[in-house]
Every structure is written in C-alpha cells, then in structure tokens.
Scaffold this motif. Structure first.
Motif, PDB file in Angstrom:
ATOM      1  N   THR A  57       1.774   6.311 -24.716  1.00  0.00           N
ATOM      2  CA  THR A  57       1.695   4.895 -24.423  1.00  0.00           C
ATOM      3  C   THR A  57       2.598   4.095 -25.347  1.00  0.00           C
ATOM      4  O   THR A  57       3.300   3.195 -24.900  1.00  0.00           O
ATOM      5  N   GLY A  58       2.586   4.415 -26.634  1.00  0.00           N
ATOM      6  CA  GLY A  58       3.433   3.702 -27.587  1.00  0.00           C
ATOM      7  C   GLY A  58       4.900   3.782 -27.231  1.00  0.00           C
ATOM      8  O   GLY A  58       5.642   2.799 -27.341  1.00  0.00           O
ATOM      9  N   THR A  59       5.330   4.940 -26.779  1.00  0.00           N
ATOM     10  CA  THR A  59       6.728   5.112 -26.386  1.00  0.00           C
ATOM     11  C   THR A  59       7.072   4.194 -25.220  1.00  0.00           C
ATOM     12  O   THR A  59       8.138   3.572 -25.197  1.00  0.00           O
ATOM     13  N   GLU A  60       6.173   4.086 -24.255  1.00  0.00           N
ATOM     14  CA  GLU A  60       6.411   3.198 -23.112  1.00  0.00           C
ATOM     15  C   GLU A  60       6.487   1.741 -23.557  1.00  0.00           C
ATOM     16  O   GLU A  60       7.299   0.968 -23.040  1.00  0.00           O
ATOM     17  N   VAL A  61       5.653   1.354 -24.499  1.00  0.00           N
ATOM     18  CA  VAL A  61       5.696  -0.020 -25.025  1.00  0.00           C
ATOM     19  C   VAL A  61       7.045  -0.275 -25.693  1.00  0.00           C
ATOM     20  O   VAL A  61       7.679  -1.316 -25.473  1.00  0.00           O
ATOM     21  N   VAL A  62       7.510   0.683 -26.490  1.00  0.00           N
ATOM     22  CA  VAL A  62       8.811   0.544 -27.155  1.00  0.00           C
ATOM     23  C   VAL A  62       9.927   0.400 -26.119  1.00  0.00           C
ATOM     24  O   VAL A  62      10.806  -0.468 -26.246  1.00  0.00           O
ATOM     25  N   LYS A  63       9.903   1.228 -25.094  1.00  0.00           N
ATOM     26  CA  LYS A  63      10.919   1.147 -24.044  1.00  0.00           C
ATOM     27  C   LYS A  63      10.944  -0.241 -23.399  1.00  0.00           C
ATOM     28  O   LYS A  63      12.009  -0.834 -23.203  1.00  0.00           O
ATOM     29  N   GLN A  64       9.766  -0.748 -23.061  1.00  0.00           N
ATOM     30  CA  GLN A  64       9.702  -2.041 -22.394  1.00  0.00           C
ATOM     31  C   GLN A  64      10.127  -3.185 -23.312  1.00  0.00           C
ATOM     32  O   GLN A  64      10.844  -4.093 -22.888  1.00  0.00           O
ATOM     33  N   LEU A  65       9.692  -3.160 -24.560  1.00  0.00           N
ATOM     34  CA  LEU A  65      10.113  -4.203 -25.496  1.00  0.00           C
ATOM     35  C   LEU A  65      11.631  -4.192 -25.674  1.00  0.00           C
ATOM     36  O   LEU A  65      12.260  -5.247 -25.755  1.00  0.00           O
ATOM     37  N   ARG A  75       3.196 -10.997 -37.913  1.00  0.00           N
ATOM     38  CA  ARG A  75       2.270 -11.995 -37.360  1.00  0.00           C
ATOM     39  C   ARG A  75       1.359 -11.386 -36.305  1.00  0.00           C
ATOM     40  O   ARG A  75       0.285 -11.901 -36.024  1.00  0.00           O
ATOM     41  N   LEU A  76       1.827 -10.285 -35.669  1.00  0.00           N
ATOM     42  CA  LEU A  76       1.069  -9.663 -34.589  1.00  0.00           C
ATOM     43  C   LEU A  76       1.190  -8.154 -34.664  1.00  0.00           C
ATOM     44  O   LEU A  76       2.298  -7.626 -34.799  1.00  0.00           O
ATOM     45  N   VAL A  77       0.060  -7.475 -34.553  1.00  0.00           N
ATOM     46  CA  VAL A  77       0.039  -6.021 -34.424  1.00  0.00           C
ATOM     47  C   VAL A  77      -0.380  -5.699 -32.997  1.00  0.00           C
ATOM     48  O   VAL A  77      -1.432  -6.140 -32.537  1.00  0.00           O
ATOM     49  N   LEU A  78       0.463  -4.961 -32.295  1.00  0.00           N
ATOM     50  CA  LEU A  78       0.138  -4.474 -30.961  1.00  0.00           C
ATOM     51  C   LEU A  78      -0.256  -3.011 -31.112  1.00  0.00           C
ATOM     52  O   LEU A  78       0.589  -2.162 -31.389  1.00  0.00           O
ATOM     53  N   ASN A  79      -1.528  -2.731 -30.964  1.00  0.00           N
ATOM     54  CA  ASN A  79      -2.057  -1.389 -31.191  1.00  0.00           C
ATOM     55  C   ASN A  79      -2.066  -0.605 -29.882  1.00  0.00           C
ATOM     56  O   ASN A  79      -2.755  -0.968 -28.935  1.00  0.00           O
ATOM     57  N   ALA A  80      -1.303   0.487 -29.844  1.00  0.00           N
ATOM     58  CA  ALA A  80      -1.235   1.337 -28.659  1.00  0.00           C
ATOM     59  C   ALA A  80      -1.825   2.712 -28.929  1.00  0.00           C
ATOM     60  O   ALA A  80      -1.534   3.668 -28.220  1.00  0.00           O
ATOM     61  N   THR A  81      -2.653   2.819 -29.950  1.00  0.00           N
ATOM     62  CA  THR A  81      -3.238   4.100 -30.335  1.00  0.00           C
ATOM     63  C   THR A  81      -4.663   4.211 -29.818  1.00  0.00           C
ATOM     64  O   THR A  81      -5.477   3.329 -30.051  1.00  0.00           O
ATOM     65  N   GLY A  82      -4.957   5.275 -29.145  1.00  0.00           N
ATOM     66  CA  GLY A  82      -6.314   5.497 -28.680  1.00  0.00           C
ATOM     67  C   GLY A  82      -6.702   6.943 -28.913  1.00  0.00           C
ATOM     68  O   GLY A  82      -5.862   7.729 -29.357  1.00  0.00           O
ATOM     69  N   PRO A  83      -7.918   7.313 -28.665  1.00  0.00           N
ATOM     70  CA  PRO A  83      -8.960   6.446 -28.141  1.00  0.00           C
ATOM     71  C   PRO A  83      -9.395   5.412 -29.183  1.00  0.00           C
ATOM     72  O   PRO A  83      -9.602   5.725 -30.353  1.00  0.00           O
ATOM     73  N   TYR A  84      -9.528   4.197 -28.711  1.00  0.00           N
ATOM     74  CA  TYR A  84      -9.831   3.087 -29.613  1.00  0.00           C
ATOM     75  C   TYR A  84     -11.200   3.233 -30.268  1.00  0.00           C
ATOM     76  O   TYR A  84     -11.372   2.825 -31.414  1.00  0.00           O
ATOM     77  N   ARG A  85     -12.156   3.806 -29.576  1.00  0.00           N
ATOM     78  CA  ARG A  85     -13.499   3.945 -30.164  1.00  0.00           C
ATOM     79  C   ARG A  85     -13.473   4.790 -31.431  1.00  0.00           C
ATOM     80  O   ARG A  85     -14.345   4.653 -32.280  1.00  0.00           O
ATOM     81  N   PHE A  86     -12.457   5.640 -31.574  1.00  0.00           N
ATOM     82  CA  PHE A  86     -12.332   6.462 -32.779  1.00  0.00           C
ATOM     83  C   PHE A  86     -11.280   5.927 -33.745  1.00  0.00           C
ATOM     84  O   PHE A  86     -11.407   6.100 -34.949  1.00  0.00           O
ATOM     85  N   LEU A  87     -10.217   5.309 -33.229  1.00  0.00           N
ATOM     86  CA  LEU A  87      -9.066   4.962 -34.067  1.00  0.00           C
ATOM     87  C   LEU A  87      -8.803   3.465 -34.200  1.00  0.00           C
ATOM     88  O   LEU A  87      -7.977   3.060 -35.007  1.00  0.00           O
ATOM     89  N   GLY A  88      -9.481   2.641 -33.429  1.00  0.00           N
ATOM     90  CA  GLY A  88      -9.128   1.230 -33.375  1.00  0.00           C
ATOM     91  C   GLY A  88      -9.702   0.323 -34.442  1.00  0.00           C
ATOM     92  O   GLY A  88      -9.040  -0.621 -34.887  1.00  0.00           O
ATOM     93  N   GLU A  89     -10.940   0.563 -34.866  1.00  0.00           N
ATOM     94  CA  GLU A  89     -11.602  -0.393 -35.756  1.00  0.00           C
ATOM     95  C   GLU A  89     -10.880  -0.624 -37.082  1.00  0.00           C
ATOM     96  O   GLU A  89     -10.760  -1.780 -37.508  1.00  0.00           O
ATOM     97  N   PRO A  90     -10.362   0.409 -37.744  1.00  0.00           N
ATOM     98  CA  PRO A  90      -9.649   0.128 -39.000  1.00  0.00           C
ATOM     99  C   PRO A  90      -8.450  -0.797 -38.810  1.00  0.00           C
ATOM    100  O   PRO A  90      -8.144  -1.620 -39.677  1.00  0.00           O
ATOM    101  N   VAL A  91      -7.789  -0.710 -37.664  1.00  0.00           N
ATOM    102  CA  VAL A  91      -6.631  -1.565 -37.396  1.00  0.00           C
ATOM    103  C   VAL A  91      -7.089  -3.012 -37.194  1.00  0.00           C
ATOM    104  O   VAL A  91      -6.494  -3.945 -37.741  1.00  0.00           O
ATOM    105  N   VAL A  92      -8.148  -3.201 -36.437  1.00  0.00           N
ATOM    106  CA  VAL A  92      -8.706  -4.546 -36.235  1.00  0.00           C
ATOM    107  C   VAL A  92      -9.088  -5.156 -37.583  1.00  0.00           C
ATOM    108  O   VAL A  92      -8.713  -6.293 -37.901  1.00  0.00           O
ATOM    109  N   LYS A  93      -9.815  -4.401 -38.371  1.00  0.00           N
ATOM    110  CA  LYS A  93     -10.279  -4.895 -39.675  1.00  0.00           C
ATOM    111  C   LYS A  93      -9.101  -5.221 -40.597  1.00  0.00           C
ATOM    112  O   LYS A  93      -9.094  -6.262 -41.267  1.00  0.00           O
TER     113      LYS A  93
END
Length: 134
Positions: free
Chosen positions: A1-9, A60-78
C-alpha cells in the motif's frame, strides 16, 4: 500500500515537500530513487517510539499506510499527537478507529491535532452512499 501511495503522490505532484518513512532504509531508498521523492527517507519504527516522535516532529502531516492498524497504528497516532503533527491513515478497521477516538480523542483535541481515519478504498463506498443520501 505504501508503494502505491508513493507512486500516486509522485504522479500527482500535489506538493514538492514530502518524504517516505519506515523501518527498512534500503527499501525506502529504492522508493526514493524509483519515484523521485523530494524529501528522502525518514527512519521510523513502531517498536521505537522516540523514532516515531522524531518523524512526527519533522512534518505537519503523517500519512500512515502501515497495517494492520490494530497492531501497528496506535504508536503512530500517539506520537503524532505528542509531536503536534496531524495524522491520516488508510484504515478500514472500525475497532481501531473507535479505540483511537476513545483513548486519544481528548489529547488530540487539546493538542490541536487532527486524527483522520479511513482515507482510502475501504471507506469510499460508504462515503459515496452518504453523498447520495445528502
């Protein structure tokens, strides 16, 4: 998913100031070379909270494309909340989104940080349905 985001940006050229972040420097450097990422590489790992805060402080903005979020997302949010950077993700996991609101909603509000979930494929059908009903 991250690679696709990079391509589109890269293709859309919406900004000239952005970087890729993650834990595997070699893989990130390949993306930078392949897609001309102007800001280079930021090393950040969900198992190293200080690296996440350092990353969040640099933007100013972090776009998080790492999942599964239930395991990997909370530290990034915090980390984003503590560093004062807005957060957006591609999450389609309702329990993660609800947990983040319950655990971090007040802190984000106090810090003036936006935490925005479901900015991608999983949420588009529901968003389109709401637009049709409005």
């Amino acid at each position: 998913t991250g690679t696709e985001v990079v391509k589109q940006l890269s293709k859309l050229s919406v900004t000239s100031r952005w970087a890729v972040g993650g834990r595997r420097k070699a893989a990130l450097e390949e993306l930078v070379q392949a897609w001309g990422v102007p800001g280079g590489v930021v090393i950040a790992d969900v198992n190293d909270f200080e690296s996440l805060k350092k990353m969040a402080r640099s933007t100013r903005l972090v776009l998080n494309a790492t999942g599964p979020y239930r395991f990997l997302g909370e530290p990034v949010v915090k980390a984003c909340i503590e560093a004062g950077a807005d957060y957006a993700d591609l999450c389609g996991e309702p329990e993660f989104m609800e947990r983040m609101l319950l655990r971090h909603g007040e802190a984000a509000k106090t810090a003036g940080v936006l935490v925005v979930h479901a900015c991608a494929f999983d949420s588009v059908p529901a968003d389109m349905g709401i637009l049709q009903c409005a």
